[in-house]
Design an enzyme around this catalytic site. Structure first.
Site, short mmCIF file in Angstrom:
data_model
loop_
_atom_site.label_atom_id
_atom_site.label_comp_id
_atom_site.label_asym_id
_atom_site.label_seq_id
_atom_site.Cartn_x
_atom_site.Cartn_y
_atom_site.Cartn_z
N GLU A 261 0.43 -1.40 -0.23
CA GLU A 261 -0.40 0.00 -0.05
C GLU A 261 0.84 1.26 -0.01
O GLU A 261 0.41 2.25 -0.67
CB GLU A 261 -0.86 0.08 1.02
CG GLU A 261 -2.11 -0.98 0.89
CD GLU A 261 -1.47 -2.41 2.24
OE1 GLU A 261 -0.31 -2.73 2.03
OE2 GLU A 261 -2.32 -2.91 3.18
N CYS B 256 -2.10 -3.18 7.17
CA CYS B 256 -2.26 -2.72 8.64
C CYS B 256 -1.81 -1.40 8.75
O CYS B 256 -3.01 -0.59 8.03
CB CYS B 256 -0.20 -3.15 8.38
SG CYS B 256 0.83 -1.85 7.76
N1 THU Z 1 1.93 -6.89 4.07
C1 THU Z 1 1.57 -5.53 2.56
O1 THU Z 1 2.59 -5.75 1.49
N2 THU Z 1 0.85 -5.30 3.17
C2 THU Z 1 -0.29 -5.31 4.42
O2 THU Z 1 -0.84 -4.19 4.84
C3 THU Z 1 0.16 -5.99 5.34
C4 THU Z 1 1.53 -6.16 5.36
C5 THU Z 1 3.17 -7.29 3.09
C6 THU Z 1 4.64 -6.96 4.60
C7 THU Z 1 5.23 -7.70 4.18
O3 THU Z 1 6.47 -7.91 2.85
C8 THU Z 1 4.20 -9.24 4.27
O4 THU Z 1 3.04 -9.16 4.00
C9 THU Z 1 4.33 -9.32 5.92
O5 THU Z 1 3.78 -9.17 7.01
#
Ligand code: THU
Length: 139
Positions: free
Chosen positions: A63, A96
């Site tokens: 994001e 997240c």
């Molecule tokens: N991740 C994202 O790209 N976006 C989120 O909102 C949640 C987590 C990715 C970060 C990491 O590479 C993997 O997902 C596990 O956390």
């Protein structure tokens, strides 16, 4: 939240398609590939993927990389109106907390779609981040 679409990569929604395509580019040794695509006020679409690192906290979420791409293309006054977040590696991929905060900075009314139980569901950044701390709260 309401059900929006199948969330599958062949969905007719161009924003959803861009998110799925971006997930295929992820640098994700963890095996968790995430794609995100934002639509700005201009109507343009910008995508991002997660970029992990051997030093785990250096990892960047899909994001925030999509937001950065929009800023590079349209400048700091960019208005983000919509985002789709998708992954082929799980049934669920809600943004997240850090990404929720990053999103509200560039769009107080961003519409957010993300994968839940294998389908894209739609909501708003206000629902995902209630009582948000924003620039407007600073003197
Ligand atoms: N991740 C994202 O790209 N976006 C989120 O909102 C949640 C987590 C990715 C970060 C990491 O590479 C993997 O997902 C596990 O956390």
């Amino acid at each position: 939240m309401s059900r929006e679409s199948t969330g599958s990569p062949d969905d007719q929604n161009p924003l959803s398609n861009a998110a799925w395509e971006a997930a295929a580019s992820a640098y994700a040794p963890s095996g968790f590939h995430v794609g995100a695509a934002v639509r700005t006020g201009s109507g343009a679409i910008y995508a991002g993927c997660n970029v992990e690192n051997a030093s785990y906290p250096v990892t960047l979420c899909a994001e925030r990389n999509a937001i950065a791409a929009a800023i590079v293309a349209e400048g700091p006054a960019v208005a983000i109106e919509e985002i789709v977040v998708a992954t082929p590696d799980s049934q669920n991929c809600a943004p997240c907390g850090m990404c929720r905060q990053a999103l509200i900075e560039f769009g107080p009314a961003v519409r957010v779609q993300f994968l839940q139980n294998g389908r894209l569901v739609g909501t708003t950044i206000a629902e995902l981040l209630p009582y948000a701390f924003t620039r407007a709260d600073q003197p």
